[in-house]
Design an enzyme around this catalytic site. Structure first.
Site, short mmCIF file in Angstrom:
data_model
loop_
_atom_site.label_atom_id
_atom_site.label_comp_id
_atom_site.label_asym_id
_atom_site.label_seq_id
_atom_site.Cartn_x
_atom_site.Cartn_y
_atom_site.Cartn_z
N LYS A 20 0.91 -1.08 0.03
CA LYS A 20 0.05 -0.04 -0.05
C LYS A 20 0.95 1.26 -0.05
O LYS A 20 1.94 1.33 0.34
CB LYS A 20 -0.79 0.15 1.23
CG LYS A 20 -0.27 -0.03 2.67
CD LYS A 20 0.24 1.34 3.11
CE LYS A 20 0.89 1.28 4.28
NZ LYS A 20 1.71 2.53 4.80
N ASP A 148 -3.15 -1.01 10.52
CA ASP A 148 -3.18 -1.00 8.99
C ASP A 148 -3.83 -2.36 8.34
O ASP A 148 -4.25 -2.42 7.44
CB ASP A 148 -1.68 -0.93 8.38
CG ASP A 148 -1.30 0.48 8.43
OD1 ASP A 148 -1.82 1.46 9.06
OD2 ASP A 148 -0.27 0.81 8.09
#
EC number: 2.7.1.148
Length: 310
Positions: A20, A148
């Site tokens: 990401k 996350d």
């Protein structure tokens, strides 16, 4: 509420664990427990690690490819599998797995590798073990492993607030990115514990954030404390808008075309290691889960060789 998908097992049991980027990251406060509150925009890349997961008919969770410097029992891959194994909603039948990882993402790079690995294990084993948990339930489990993990479990680009767990689906432009690892790993606590870290950026609505140039509040600290990050960003900024992802150490530049990104990568100094990838708003993990084929990504690049040499 998202319902659990029907089991679809990629052949041969290979699951993507994508990277990401934090397209922007602002620190808006710090809680009494020490966690930092933030506003950030997550987007996935069509690049990352790959996990091979084979179910077992016993209770053993075996990581067949240990990661140097990380005890297996502390690895998020193993911890995620054992957490799902012990979920009270699961029927008491033997469940185990052999797991191996083709590691392409550097540790301490700000690309979310460990969190992505944990999410891939949760999503894959939920199907392979036929646990029947929803994405919301898996995300709640994942949050106990790391802030996350939920965005990787949910599988869509998102605007995040709180400590990163409050997610709102977003549709950022799917640009091409040149991601550079400057040859240093940055543990997150080093950045978040720095007394000079800006912790009072005003909270703004998403529309306002999207209409102003993106930035990362962690970047000045990373550039100050790590010469390699400063040098990498200084070089990248000569060619395109560039910034830090997460707490670093990776930095990225954005391009409108793949060829433009690859042209800059081709002239990168030897001390920089990198790759080119497309930003995607639907995670490759969820595309595989839904039975879609992924575009083939080069099995060998400069950063992969660098990571595997460590």
């Amino acid at each position: 509420m998202t319902t659990a998908n029907q089991p679809i097992c990629p052949s041969p049991a290979k699951w993507p664990s994508p990277a990401k980027l934090n397209l922007f990251l602002y620190i808006t406060g710090q809680r009494a427990d020490g966690y930092h509150q933030l506003q950030t925009l997550f987007q996935f890349l069509d690049y990352g690690d790959q996990l091979t997961i084979e179910p077992r008919d016993d209770n053993q969770i075996r990581l067949l490819t240990p990661i140097a410097g990380v005890e297996n029992e502390q690895n998020l891959i193993v911890r995620a599998a054992k957490m799902l194994q012990k979920h009270p909603g699961n029927t008491p039948v033997p469940r185990g797995a052999d797991i191996s990882i083709d590691k392409c993402l550097p540790m301490g790079g700000g690309l979310g590798g460990g969190s992505s690995n944990a999410a891939t294990v949760l999503v894959a084993l939920n199907l392979l073990w036929q646990c029947g948990l929803t994405d919301e339930q898996l995300a709640d489990l994942g949050l106990t492993l790391g802030a996350d993990v939920p965005v990787f479990v949910r599988g869509h680009a998102a605007f995040a607030e709180g400590i990163g767990e409050k997610l709102q689906p977003a549709e950022p432009v799917e640009k091409w990115y040149l991601v550079i690892h400057p040859g240093v790993n940055i543990p997150t606590p080093i950045i978040f514990s720095d007394p000079e870290l800006k912790r009072n950026t005003p909270i703004r609505p998403l529309a306002a954030l999207l209409s102003t140039p993106y930035a990362n509040d962690c970047e000045p600290i990373a550039r100050k404390r790590f010469r390699e990050v400063e040098q990498a960003l200084s070089w990248l900024l000569e060619y395109a808008p560039s910034r830090l992802t997460g707490t670093g150490a990776c930095v990225f530049a954005e391009f409108d075309t793949e060829s433009s990104a690859r042209q800059v990568l081709s002239i990168a100094p030897e001390w920089l290691h990198g790759f080119v990838a497309r930003g995607v708003n639907v995670s490759p993990l969820h595309r595989v889960r839904s039975g879609k084929k992924l575009k083939a990504v080069s099995a060998d690049n400069d950063l992969q060789r660098y990571v595997r040499s460590k």
